[in-house]
Design an enzyme around this catalytic site. Sequence first.
Site, short mmCIF file in Angstrom:
data_model
loop_
_atom_site.label_atom_id
_atom_site.label_comp_id
_atom_site.label_asym_id
_atom_site.label_seq_id
_atom_site.Cartn_x
_atom_site.Cartn_y
_atom_site.Cartn_z
N HIS A 107 0.85 -1.19 0.00
CA HIS A 107 0.00 0.00 0.00
C HIS A 107 0.89 1.23 0.00
O HIS A 107 1.95 1.23 0.62
CB HIS A 107 -0.92 0.01 1.23
CG HIS A 107 -2.05 0.96 1.10
ND1 HIS A 107 -1.93 2.29 1.41
CD2 HIS A 107 -3.31 0.77 0.66
CE1 HIS A 107 -3.09 2.89 1.16
NE2 HIS A 107 -3.94 2.00 0.70
N GLU A 117 -7.80 -5.29 -0.07
CA GLU A 117 -8.36 -6.06 -1.18
C GLU A 117 -8.25 -7.57 -0.99
O GLU A 117 -9.00 -8.32 -1.59
CB GLU A 117 -7.66 -5.67 -2.49
CG GLU A 117 -7.70 -4.19 -2.83
CD GLU A 117 -9.07 -3.69 -3.20
OE1 GLU A 117 -10.07 -4.22 -2.68
OE2 GLU A 117 -9.15 -2.76 -4.00
N1 ACO Z 1 3.86 -7.66 -4.86
C1 ACO Z 1 5.19 -7.68 -5.13
N2 ACO Z 1 5.98 -6.60 -5.00
C2 ACO Z 1 5.42 -5.46 -4.60
C3 ACO Z 1 4.05 -5.37 -4.29
C4 ACO Z 1 3.27 -6.54 -4.43
N3 ACO Z 1 1.96 -6.52 -4.16
N4 ACO Z 1 3.76 -4.11 -3.93
C5 ACO Z 1 4.90 -3.41 -4.00
N5 ACO Z 1 5.90 -4.24 -4.40
C6 ACO Z 1 7.31 -3.91 -4.56
C7 ACO Z 1 7.56 -3.21 -5.90
O1 ACO Z 1 7.86 -4.15 -6.90
C8 ACO Z 1 8.73 -2.35 -5.56
O2 ACO Z 1 9.87 -3.13 -5.54
P1 ACO Z 1 11.28 -2.55 -6.09
O3 ACO Z 1 11.62 -1.43 -5.14
O4 ACO Z 1 12.19 -3.72 -6.04
O5 ACO Z 1 11.02 -2.04 -7.47
C9 ACO Z 1 8.46 -1.91 -4.11
O6 ACO Z 1 7.65 -2.95 -3.56
C10 ACO Z 1 7.73 -0.59 -3.98
O7 ACO Z 1 6.66 -0.59 -4.92
P2 ACO Z 1 5.94 0.73 -5.42
O8 ACO Z 1 5.16 0.40 -6.63
O9 ACO Z 1 6.87 1.88 -5.46
O10 ACO Z 1 5.03 1.03 -4.19
P3 ACO Z 1 3.71 1.87 -4.20
O11 ACO Z 1 3.65 2.63 -2.96
O12 ACO Z 1 3.54 2.67 -5.44
O13 ACO Z 1 2.69 0.64 -4.26
C11 ACO Z 1 0.69 -0.46 -4.63
C12 ACO Z 1 1.43 0.60 -3.79
C13 ACO Z 1 0.47 0.10 -6.04
C14 ACO Z 1 -0.66 -0.73 -3.98
C15 ACO Z 1 1.52 -1.77 -4.70
O14 ACO Z 1 1.81 -2.24 -3.40
C16 ACO Z 1 0.84 -2.86 -5.53
O15 ACO Z 1 0.97 -2.86 -6.75
N6 ACO Z 1 0.09 -3.80 -4.87
C17 ACO Z 1 -0.61 -4.84 -5.60
C18 ACO Z 1 -1.95 -4.32 -6.12
C19 ACO Z 1 -2.96 -4.10 -5.01
O16 ACO Z 1 -3.10 -4.92 -4.10
N7 ACO Z 1 -3.69 -2.98 -5.13
C20 ACO Z 1 -4.70 -2.59 -4.15
C21 ACO Z 1 -4.19 -1.48 -3.27
S1 ACO Z 1 -5.32 -1.09 -1.97
C22 ACO Z 1 -6.39 0.01 -2.67
O17 ACO Z 1 -6.11 0.77 -3.55
C23 ACO Z 1 -7.76 0.05 -2.13
#
Ligand code: ACO
Length: 381
Positions: A265, A318
């Site tokens: 998140h 989620e």
């Molecule tokens: N699975 C694997 N790796 C992940 C995940 C995940 N669910 N979430 C983040 N990471 C990793 C990224 O690959 C990244 O790794 P890196 O630094 O090696 O490149 C690091 O963690 C940071 O990721 P960001 O994308 O910069 O983090 P951000 O704050 O933008 O992410 C997000 C938030 C978009 C929700 C992300 O965690 C994600 O894609 N989750 C999966 C989708 C999801 O569950 N969405 C629902 C969110 S809740 C809502 O909106 C109601």
Amino acid sequence: MATEMSGSTSTINQNRGGLEGVVAATTALSKVDGTAGRLIYRGYNIHDLAGKASFEEIAYLLWYGKLPTKMELVDLKVQMLEERTLPTAVLQVLNYLPPTAVPMDVLRTAVSAYGAATIQGKPTLDHAIALTERFPLILAAFHRIRNGLEPLEAHPEIGYAANYLYLLTGQMPKEEHVRALDTYLVLLADHGMNASTFTARVIASTESDIASAVVGAIGALKGPLHGGAPSKVKDMLDAIGTEDRAEGWLRDALAHGDRLMGFGHRVYKTQDPRAEELCEMARIADPQQFALAHKVEELALALLKEQKPGRRLYTNVEFYTAVTLSSVGLPGDLFTPTFAASRIAGWTAHILEHVANNRLIRPEAEYTGPIEQQFVPLDER
Ligand code: ACO
């Protein structure tokens, strides 16, 4: 000759993009405390509201700024009941769309049609109430049409959550299903400056109408990085199938660079408090599916810790949404639209809060392209 713009030390360059950490508005609606794992609606902790207040009470809280008295709640419910029909224009649109259409696209299109047919002028609380009450009607009507059934007349005496379930099947829903859905709707009603709420506020800030702002918000919510994740969580649980397959499946997904849906998140760097509530609901609602989901969660958290050290990735709202909503009988492709049927309360409250003290939201972009290019006419290129 082209020259490059000299780099400036803007906020966007100092952080990792995505406006992370940027304060884009002030709001009295909800506070997301990502360090403590706390969510507050107008001063009330979400743990004190979930399972105790109805969705209508929370919508009132967000719209009016206080919890309703019994009489105020009755008045709101009466006003909502008066809105429990769909205009012919919207029904025509629903019948016109292909039955294979994605329900989130259908919702976006139907809300747009509803706005064109009925909404004019500055956003008002009456618009907010009218729009909110239409969400379950639109979703249930389309769900029936795509299954070759006639949309039903809304029930005149039951609450928002119960009416949604009733409209899908024509059966009076089970009490425990209504309670689970109502609690889900309470938990998802607002969440600070999330992407869809920000979208709604940007559109409202141009003095556009409330339906346009909500249509934009629906588009933003649809994406899997925001509200589009729970059906993908269900797909993941279905693909894993049994507990013994979970670790291999998750390792493969991470090895392919896939994100595990339902984890991570932008703001919560600890347990999402809504996930805690939904985890307990899912445990009661569907013990069998919960057992698989719980095992997958445990393994996913361990693998994320191992493979993404220091990223602080926890279970988000989620993940258990998928188990909870399927336990009340909703198909996977209605999960995200059902999220919208809750968040509409927050979107409209934010729109009203924004227009009450409007200033156009218009940030800047840092230009990184060339300047002073010499134009060459087409036939000389
Ligand atoms: N699975 C694997 N790796 C992940 C995940 C995940 N669910 N979430 C983040 N990471 C990793 C990224 O690959 C990244 O790794 P890196 O630094 O090696 O490149 C690091 O963690 C940071 O990721 P960001 O994308 O910069 O983090 P951000 O704050 O933008 O992410 C997000 C938030 C978009 C929700 C992300 O965690 C994600 O894609 N989750 C999966 C989708 C999801 O569950 N969405 C629902 C969110 S809740 C809502 O909106 C109601």
